[in-house]
Scaffold this motif. Structure first.
Motif, PDB file in Angstrom:
ATOM      1  N   ARG A 125      49.279  35.781  44.323  1.00 13.52           N
ATOM      2  CA  ARG A 125      48.664  35.137  42.667  1.00 13.52           C
ATOM      3  C   ARG A 125      47.659  34.540  42.625  1.00 13.52           C
ATOM      4  N   LEU A 128      44.468  36.245  43.175  1.00 14.09           N
ATOM      5  CA  LEU A 128      43.721  37.153  42.982  1.00 14.09           C
ATOM      6  C   LEU A 128      43.100  36.508  41.491  1.00 14.09           C
ATOM      7  N   LYS A 129      43.412  35.000  41.405  1.00 18.20           N
ATOM      8  CA  LYS A 129      42.968  34.114  39.901  1.00 18.20           C
ATOM      9  C   LYS A 129      41.325  34.203  41.069  1.00 18.20           C
ATOM     10  N   LYS A 131      40.367  35.191  42.952  1.00 16.80           N
ATOM     11  CA  LYS A 131      39.209  36.347  43.547  1.00 16.80           C
ATOM     12  C   LYS A 131      39.156  36.231  45.381  1.00 16.80           C
ATOM     13  N   GLU A 170      46.419  47.900  47.483  1.00 20.21           N
ATOM     14  CA  GLU A 170      46.574  46.949  46.424  1.00 20.21           C
ATOM     15  C   GLU A 170      45.886  45.783  46.009  1.00 20.21           C
ATOM     16  N   VAL A 171      44.912  45.147  47.015  1.00 17.94           N
ATOM     17  CA  VAL A 171      44.298  44.071  46.167  1.00 17.94           C
ATOM     18  C   VAL A 171      43.406  44.362  47.078  1.00 17.94           C
ATOM     19  N   SER A 173      40.518  44.954  45.891  1.00 16.10           N
ATOM     20  CA  SER A 173      38.658  45.246  45.267  1.00 16.10           C
ATOM     21  C   SER A 173      38.862  43.928  44.183  1.00 16.10           C
ATOM     22  N   ARG A 174      39.955  42.873  44.702  1.00 13.80           N
ATOM     23  CA  ARG A 174      39.841  41.051  44.204  1.00 13.80           C
ATOM     24  C   ARG A 174      39.430  40.807  45.164  1.00 13.80           C
TER      25      ARG A 174
END
Lengths: 245, 81
Positions: A125, A128-129, A131, A170-171, A173-174
């Motif tokens: 979480r 993601l913020k 990146k 899932e992640v 790309s971040r």
């Protein structure tokens, strides 16, 4: 990695302790999670501070949803959001399958695998913020090759590999990489419990002819956590002295 | 907070957080089909909404949100308490 916030679950002893010390030496601010051994975690933290590093001890059962939420909140208050998560907490409860009690199965899956699901979900979480993020799970050669007497442990460790590869997709790309490190035999309390005869019998299968040391596993984690490993994700890095190739 | 304010903040978030083209954002636009936001992008948007508006959007409700307008509806509902 200067100033990055790292959490090492099960960081008070064995491989987890070496990982906490390595990441601190690399400049991370480290949260050392422990479940029962507060004294051991305090000792790790004191050692890191004595070498000029920054660390805190955070208690909590990482197999428990609420304990994980409370632990992440405490780390965020003290150090900031977790940027590097090392899912290291693990236990064994070995037995042959036919003698393995449901309690032994469940306890091992909970501490070794549920914990990684809960902590990764909580950490991603914030990542993601930002990146940016690193998730590194300590699996085992047993999770790749299997090991008699360790059906529960091997299943949990294999589960970590599936978790790692799925979340990596899932992640990715971040800017978040998700990898695993698979140690073979490493000299810790966990392998000490195997007894001399079992350890002697294991040696001929190891190309390098010896058990690994916790810092040798921690070095692999240090690499995957670093910017040098920015293009490595979904990978299982085997560090076993040539046991399984 | 009135609906126009929420809609304006929502549009800003979509532009700033997800890098969307302001001109394509309408209240009827579907995130995945019209705006090419992937499923993780929708999750990120909801997290940003929670932070921006100080509301909590449960996962069950989040799953039913497919358009920009529906996201505004949920925020309005939560702000109304």
């Amino acid at each position: 990695m200067a100033g990055r916030v790292a959490l090492v679950t099960g960081g008070s002893r064995g491989i987890g302790r070496a990982i906490a010390e390595r990441l601190a030496a690399d400049g991370c601010r480290v949260a050392v999670n422990y479940h029962t051994r507060r004294d051991a975690a305090d000792e790790v933290v004191a050692g890191i501070r004595s070498r000029g590093g920054e660390a805190i001890a955070v208690g909590g059962d990482v197999g428990d949803v609420e304990a994980v939420a409370a632990m992440f909140a405490a780390i965020e208050t003290a150090l900031g959001p977790v940027e590097i998560l090392v899912n290291n907490a693990g236990i064994t409860a070995d037995d042959l399958l036919l003698r393995m009690k449901p309690e032994a199965w469940e306890a091992v899956i909970r501490t070794n695998l549920d914990s990684a699901y809960l902590c990764t979900r909580a950490a991603v979480r914030g990542m993601l913020k930002a990146k940016w993020g690193r998730v590194i799970s300590i699996t085992s050669v047993a999770g790749i090759s299997g090991n008699p007497g360790q059906a529960n442990y091997a299943a949990a460790k294999a589960g970590l590999i599936g978790l790692t590869k799925s979340v990596a997709k899932e992640v990715g790309s971040r800017g978040i990489t998700v990898n695993a490190v698979a140690p073979g035999f490493v000299a810790t309390d966990m392998t000490e419990a195997l007894g001399d005869s079992v350890r002697e019998a294991a040696l001929p299968a190891i190309a390098l002819g010896r058990f690994g040391t916790p810092p040798e596993i921690a070095a692999a984690v240090g690499y995957l956590a670093s910017d040098d490993a920015a293009y490595v994700t979904g990978h299982v890095l085997v560090v076993d002295g040539g046991l399984s190739f | 907070m009135d609906r126009a304010t929420v809609e304006a903040k929502m549009t800003d978030l979509l532009v700033d957080e997800l890098g969307l083209d302001r001109g394509k954002i309408t209240m009827g636009a579907k995130f995945e089909e019209d705006l090419e936001v992937d499923s993780l992008g929708v999750v990120e948007l909801l997290m940003a909404l929670e932070d921006t508006f100080g509301v909590s959007i449960p996962d069950e409700e989040a799953e039913s949100i497919t358009t920009v307008g529906q996201a505004v509806d949920v925020v309005m509902e939560k702000l109304a308490g």
